[in-house]
Write a protein that holds these residues in place. Structure first.
Motif, PDB file in Angstrom:
ATOM      1  N   VAL A 179       0.840  -1.196   0.000  1.00 16.28           N
ATOM      2  CA  VAL A 179       0.000   0.000   0.000  1.00 16.28           C
ATOM      3  C   VAL A 179       0.875   1.245   0.000  1.00 16.28           C
ATOM      4  O   VAL A 179       1.763   1.394   0.847  1.00 16.28           O
ATOM      5  N   GLY A 180       0.623   2.146  -0.931  1.00 11.46           N
ATOM      6  CA  GLY A 180       1.395   3.375  -1.030  1.00 11.46           C
ATOM      7  C   GLY A 180       0.976   4.401   0.007  1.00 11.46           C
ATOM      8  O   GLY A 180      -0.019   4.251   0.707  1.00 11.46           O
ATOM      9  N   GLY A 181       1.769   5.463   0.094  1.00 13.41           N
ATOM     10  CA  GLY A 181       1.468   6.541   1.029  1.00 13.41           C
ATOM     11  C   GLY A 181       2.532   6.687   2.094  1.00 13.41           C
ATOM     12  O   GLY A 181       3.341   5.788   2.329  1.00 13.41           O
ATOM     13  N   PHE A 182       2.502   7.837   2.733  1.00 16.68           N
ATOM     14  CA  PHE A 182       3.465   8.151   3.794  1.00 16.68           C
ATOM     15  C   PHE A 182       2.704   8.975   4.819  1.00 16.68           C
ATOM     16  O   PHE A 182       2.307  10.102   4.535  1.00 16.68           O
ATOM     17  N   PHE A 188      -1.521  -8.005  -4.267  1.00 11.89           N
ATOM     18  CA  PHE A 188      -2.158  -6.794  -4.771  1.00 11.89           C
ATOM     19  C   PHE A 188      -1.380  -5.573  -4.308  1.00 11.89           C
ATOM     20  O   PHE A 188      -0.678  -5.616  -3.289  1.00 11.89           O
ATOM     21  N   ALA A 189      -1.506  -4.482  -5.044  1.00 12.26           N
ATOM     22  CA  ALA A 189      -0.956  -3.193  -4.628  1.00 12.26           C
ATOM     23  C   ALA A 189      -2.068  -2.162  -4.720  1.00 12.26           C
ATOM     24  O   ALA A 189      -2.848  -2.160  -5.685  1.00 12.26           O
ATOM     25  N   ALA A 201       3.308  -0.146  -6.266  1.00 14.93           N
ATOM     26  CA  ALA A 201       2.619  -0.601  -7.479  1.00 14.93           C
ATOM     27  C   ALA A 201       3.445  -1.635  -8.229  1.00 14.93           C
ATOM     28  O   ALA A 201       2.926  -2.662  -8.685  1.00 14.93           O
ATOM     29  N   ALA A 202       4.742  -1.377  -8.355  1.00 14.15           N
ATOM     30  CA  ALA A 202       5.607  -2.293  -9.097  1.00 14.15           C
ATOM     31  C   ALA A 202       5.734  -3.638  -8.397  1.00 14.15           C
ATOM     32  O   ALA A 202       5.914  -4.673  -9.052  1.00 14.15           O
ATOM     33  N   VAL A 222       0.559  -1.319 -13.906  1.00 14.68           N
ATOM     34  CA  VAL A 222      -0.769  -1.062 -13.338  1.00 14.68           C
ATOM     35  C   VAL A 222      -1.822  -1.863 -14.100  1.00 14.68           C
ATOM     36  O   VAL A 222      -1.886  -1.804 -15.324  1.00 14.68           O
ATOM     37  N   GLN A 223      -2.656  -2.597 -13.370  1.00 15.58           N
ATOM     38  CA  GLN A 223      -3.676  -3.433 -14.005  1.00 15.58           C
ATOM     39  C   GLN A 223      -5.081  -2.822 -13.940  1.00 15.58           C
ATOM     40  O   GLN A 223      -5.924  -3.132 -14.774  1.00 15.58           O
TER      41      GLN A 223
END
Length: 257
Positions: free
Chosen positions: A23-26, A169-170, A197-198, A228-229
Motif C-alpha cells: 500500500v502506497g502513502g506516507f 495486490f498493490a 505498485a511495481a 498497473v492493471q
C-alpha cells in the motif's frame, strides 16, 4: 487496453482474506483512501500489509487495523497509531519493522525481479542479528522473533542480506492517470506509491484525475502503465486529511489587523 473500473468497490472485489497487499502513502500523504475504504466495506480480513506505516487511529490503514482486518504489517514507522501499539503488544498483530530505506529497496527490488540485495543498514543491530519481536504471546513473551540475516564483507565493510518483497495486490493513489494505467504523482505524494505498485502482481490505482490514453506527456509519466492493471477515479479528489496541522502563532500586529 482500457484498464478503468467503475468503482473502488469493484476494483477490490476479488481481494481475498489473507491476501498480501503493498500500500502506497506516507503518513496520510498519498494514501489510497477510496480503495482502503472499499476494502473495509468488503469485510476482507487476515490481510498481510506492506506499507511504510499504518495510518492513524481513525484514518488510512488505521481503519482496517481498528476493524481487526490486518494480521501482519511490514512497516518502517508506526508511531502515530495507538491501536497499532495495543494490538502488537497484546499479541494480536504480527509486525516486521524494517529500516525505511531498506523497505523502499525491498519493494523496488521485488518489482524489478531482484530476489535479494546487500545493504549496510542494520549491520551490528538486531535487524541483522535477529531476535526482534515479530509477535508477542498473550503473556508478554515473544512468540515469533525475526531470524538472523546473512552478513558479508564488501570492500572491507559489512553488509546484511535483505530479501525483496512482492504482494498479491498493490493499492496506490496518483494525481493523474490515463485509461492505460500510466500514472503521474504530485510532489511528496509520490513517496512509496510507484514502489508499491511495481511490487504488486495486481496493482490497483485510484487517480484524482482520469484522462484518455495519449493525453499525458510520456516524459511526465512517473509510473508506466505496464505496472498497473486497474484504474479507478476517486469519488472526491478534494478529500485529503492533514495528519498534523501546524499553525504559526498570531503576532500582536497581525491580531490588530
Amino acid at each position: 487496453m482500457d484498464k478503468t473500473w467503475t468503482s473502488a468497490a469493484a476494483a477490490v472485489a476479488d481481494i481475498p482474506d489473507g491476501a498480501t497487499a503493498a500500500v502506497g502513502g506516507f503518513g496520510l500523504c498519498g494514501i489510497p483512501h477510496d480503495l482502503i475504504q472499499a476494502l473495509l466495506a468488503a469485510g476482507v480480513g487476515g490481510l498481510r500489509v506492506i506499507s511504510n506505516n499504518c495510518g492513524v487511529d481513525d484514518g488510512g490503514l488505521g481503519v482496517l487495523l481498528a476493524a481487526k482486518r490486518i494480521a501482519r504489517m511490514t512497516s518502517s514507522y508506526v508511531g502515530e497509531n495507538k491501536e497499532f501499539a495495543r494490538q502488537y503488544l497484546a499479541g494480536e498483530l504480527e509486525v516486521e519493522l524494517v529500516p525505511q530505506g531498506t523497505l523502499a529497496e525491498r519493494l523496488r527490488a521485488g518489482g524489478a525481479g531482484i530476489p535479494a540485495f546487500y545493504t549496510p543498514a542494520g549491520v551490528g543491530t538486531a535487524v541483522a542479528e535477529g531476535g526482534l519481536p515479530w509477535r508477542y504471546a498473550a503473556d508478554g513473551t515473544v512468540a515469533v522473533a525475526s531470524p538472523a540475516r546473512e552478513t558479508r564483507m564488501f570492500g572491507g565493510a559489512a553488509y546484511v542480506l535483505e530479501e525483496s518483497v512482492t504482494a498479491d495486490f498493490a493499492l496506490v493513489r496518483a494525481a493523474v492517470g490515463d485509461t492505460h494505467g500510466n500514472l503521474v504523482f504530485h510532489s511528496s505524494a509520490r513517496n512509496f506509491n510507484p514502489l508499491a505498485a511495481a511490487a504488486g502482481r495486481v496493482a490497483i490505482a485510484e487517480v484524482e484525475r482520469l484522462v484518455p490514453a495519449g493525453e499525458l506527456d510520456p516524459d511526465a509519466i512517473h509510473l508506466p502503465g505496464a505496472f498497473v492493471q486497474r484504474v479507478v477515479q476517486v469519488a472526491d479528489p478534494a478529500l485529503k486529511r492533514i495528519e498534523k496541522r501546524t499553525i504559526a502563532p498570531v503576532t500582536t500586529a497581525e491580531a490588530g489587523n
